[in-house]
Design a protein around this motif. Sequence first.
Motif, short mmCIF file in Angstrom:
data_model
loop_
_atom_site.label_atom_id
_atom_site.label_comp_id
_atom_site.label_asym_id
_atom_site.label_seq_id
_atom_site.Cartn_x
_atom_site.Cartn_y
_atom_site.Cartn_z
N HIS A 231 0.86 -1.18 0.00
CA HIS A 231 0.00 0.00 0.00
C HIS A 231 0.90 1.23 0.00
CE1 HIS A 231 -3.31 2.50 2.19
NE2 HIS A 231 -3.35 2.67 0.89
N PRO A 232 1.35 1.68 -1.17
CA PRO A 232 2.25 2.85 -1.21
C PRO A 232 1.48 4.15 -1.05
CG PRO A 232 1.87 2.02 -3.43
CD PRO A 232 1.13 1.10 -2.51
N CYS A 233 1.96 5.01 -0.15
CA CYS A 233 1.31 6.29 0.11
C CYS A 233 2.34 7.40 0.07
CB CYS A 233 0.64 6.30 1.48
SG CYS A 233 -0.66 5.07 1.69
N LEU A 234 1.97 8.53 -0.48
CA LEU A 234 2.78 9.74 -0.44
C LEU A 234 2.15 10.68 0.58
CD1 LEU A 234 5.06 11.61 -1.48
CD2 LEU A 234 3.45 12.42 -3.22
N LEU A 235 2.86 10.90 1.70
CA LEU A 235 2.39 11.84 2.73
C LEU A 235 2.98 13.20 2.40
CD1 LEU A 235 0.76 12.16 5.32
CD2 LEU A 235 2.86 11.69 6.61
N LEU A 377 5.52 12.48 -7.04
CA LEU A 377 4.31 13.29 -7.20
C LEU A 377 3.51 12.82 -8.41
CD1 LEU A 377 2.67 15.65 -6.15
CD2 LEU A 377 4.04 17.18 -7.59
N GLN A 378 4.19 12.52 -9.51
CA GLN A 378 3.48 12.05 -10.70
C GLN A 378 2.81 10.70 -10.45
OE1 GLN A 378 2.57 13.40 -13.38
NE2 GLN A 378 1.84 11.60 -14.51
N ARG A 379 3.48 9.81 -9.72
CA ARG A 379 2.89 8.51 -9.43
C ARG A 379 1.66 8.67 -8.52
NH1 ARG A 379 7.01 3.55 -8.79
NH2 ARG A 379 5.04 2.52 -9.28
N ALA A 380 1.70 9.67 -7.64
CA ALA A 380 0.54 9.94 -6.79
C ALA A 380 -0.60 10.53 -7.61
CB ALA A 380 0.92 10.87 -5.65
N LEU A 381 -0.27 11.45 -8.52
CA LEU A 381 -1.30 12.09 -9.33
C LEU A 381 -1.98 11.10 -10.27
CD1 LEU A 381 0.52 15.47 -10.18
CD2 LEU A 381 -1.36 15.10 -8.55
N LEU A 388 -1.81 11.54 0.23
CA LEU A 388 -2.32 12.03 1.50
C LEU A 388 -1.75 13.42 1.74
CD1 LEU A 388 -1.68 8.76 3.54
CD2 LEU A 388 -3.78 9.43 2.36
N ARG A 389 -2.62 14.40 2.04
CA ARG A 389 -2.18 15.80 2.15
C ARG A 389 -2.29 16.30 3.59
NH1 ARG A 389 -1.75 18.72 -2.57
NH2 ARG A 389 -0.68 20.09 -1.10
N LEU A 390 -1.27 17.03 4.03
CA LEU A 390 -1.29 17.78 5.28
C LEU A 390 -1.01 19.22 4.92
CD1 LEU A 390 0.84 15.43 7.63
CD2 LEU A 390 -1.64 15.44 7.31
#
Length: 747
Positions: A231-235, A377-381, A388-390
Amino acid sequence: MSDSPCPTVPRVLGVAVPSPLRRLFDYRPCREVPPGGWLPGLRVRVPFGRREVVGVVVECRDASELPLSSLKPVSGCLDGAPLPVDWLWLCRFAARYYQHALGDTLHQSMPGLLRQGRALEARTRERWSVTAAGRQDAPPGLARAPRQAALLTMLRQHPHGLVSQAILAQSFSRDQLRALADKGLVVRHEEPLMASSAVEGDAGLAEPALPLNREQAVALAAIHERLDGFHPCLLHGVTGSGKTEVYLQLIEAVIARHRQALVLVPEIGLTPQTLARFRRRFRAPVVALHSGLTDHERLDAWEAAASGRAPIVLGTRSAIFTPLARPGVIIVDEEHDGSYKQQDGLRYHARDLAVARAHHHRIPLLLGSATPSLESLQRALQGDYRHLRLTRRASRHAPAHLELVDLRGRRRQGGLTPPVIETVSETLAAGHQVLVFINRRGFAPTLACHACGWMAECDHCDARLTLHRQPPLLACHHCDRRHALPDACPECGSVDLRPLGSGTERTEETLASLFPEVAVHRIDRDSTRRRDALEQILAEVRRGQPCLLVGTQMLAKGHHLPHVTLVVVVNADAGLYASDFRALEHSAQLLEQVAGRAGRAAHPGRVLVQTLHTDDPHLRLLAESGYDALACQLLEERQAARLPPFRFMALLRLEAPSEMAVVALGGLAAEALRQRIGERGLDVDCLGPVPAPMERRQNRYHLQLMLAADRRSQLHEAGAWLVAWLEGRPEARRVRWSLDIDPQTLA
């Protein structure tokens, strides 16, 4: 290569030895069979040329391309059991992906003592604790032994017991310990030196978790949804938004499931403060792996992780190769940071290996950054990573925005303009701290003759020598050559030699003269060479007294400086206009990160950025709309230019003392590769060869050949063929070469 277990007594062992050759070497097994039989991952001593080396068994077979009678036997097996399976898998994957020799990959990714043949076993120490008989009110036999009675009283105060060193430090002796043991009042236990089981049983929190705001809670809940799969996540959180607290609470959940967490940080300078925070939070053992450890400390930490005694493993780039008995999560903090990429030897990227490893183990992966790399960022988009945004700081203050200060036509002192100096003075008068960021070590970038224009240049590199004042010398920051300061210009004899530009030393000197009542702390590679020097400076800064910090990018990464309310960037232009297509991305990340040091606590922050190009559209977009807006524009530009992350790249680097040798080999390699691409019908571009941005470095000439493709598989096919072609060319033996997969810089 097969990962299946070997027959108990195979006829041939395929051994990877520490060598640049991309192949295994066949040996016959020795007479002595390991307890579990011959298996992949066993270390063996083997004759190799005129010496004996430590290799790793990778394959067990019944046949060889050579006659069995011509094979040499291994000299001996060093292990009773193979090295960890997950470590062996990752090394094989890294060697294959980065087109590197497997033997050298295995050699470089294990602790130094294992390379030398030391056993993978925990060092132990003695721990003494009181027995049930020793807890009685008046144990027999102590009336005439007051020192034994005092020792027993002390041990009763420690339910988990005390180690021998702590007992002996209180002026007790081993004879007294043995006497109590003979009476059945105390008992001795052997425990591992690192991550001992005496503490492991109590894996709760040492201090309570902090309350999460809504965005943090949503991010943590999203990760919790899938703790049992990849489960890859970009925080993606602004500086000071509490990403570390999300990490800590995620690790708490992983430990509760009796799993392990691997946490990567980009710099050794961040390790002590992060380690201290983790150890304050958890009672469970936390081990660290970084280049500052001794060989024994590194082996102890590696073994504790491999055995599963260390639930939390924290480390820098090389820690990605740490084996884990029960992997539960991998966290990469500041995932955008360039220090995750190894720039020589095995040119791996720890972040990318973390992705591969998390996928292999089917565990969550958390990448954290305020300024994500364009690749992540591109992989998240596009949905490959959960985004996940803070957006809010934990302090509730808005992040400080960049204010551009025009340098054109203005007088400067130590690189600072009068309006900036005035703002610094006002900030100090208000009782706050100021961080002055200048990404140049030394006193000045170079020394010049005012009469004829001569500049001090390195005779081994295409670079200028940097002027240092402490101690006084000229130094090359590329080859580390040092020269005494000249008394006069070597070209015209003039004594009018002047420093050009400003480095950290010159800015420090200027600020010390302008503000003599205020402490000035310089933080760069020169001032922090001594062990713990950085931590001592930061500890003094955190006391909160008004002070000035002058530093390089060492200060920009992750440090919490709650009393800094003003950040000054001396010159933002140095990295904005470099030839590397990633220069703008890296410079923007650095500016945003250093800006994030301002206003992290009770007082709002300000960031002043000095530049000669206040009208530059990229810089204005960064200042007015922030990194996220600039990153989206850069992604559009990269897509139009067919550059990563929309294409895949590899860079063949060639270097030799002879310019003719690298030019000749580069030309032959390009011609042969283009012919191969045509024959195979590969959609791969071959660009070059061209000189490297710094053509001559360390008295060697550097040349580059770039490969680019839309499909990673075709790029790797072309790269693998090129590597094999070079290994078979006699000209390549006179040239040092390497293939850099996914290069992060063209320098």
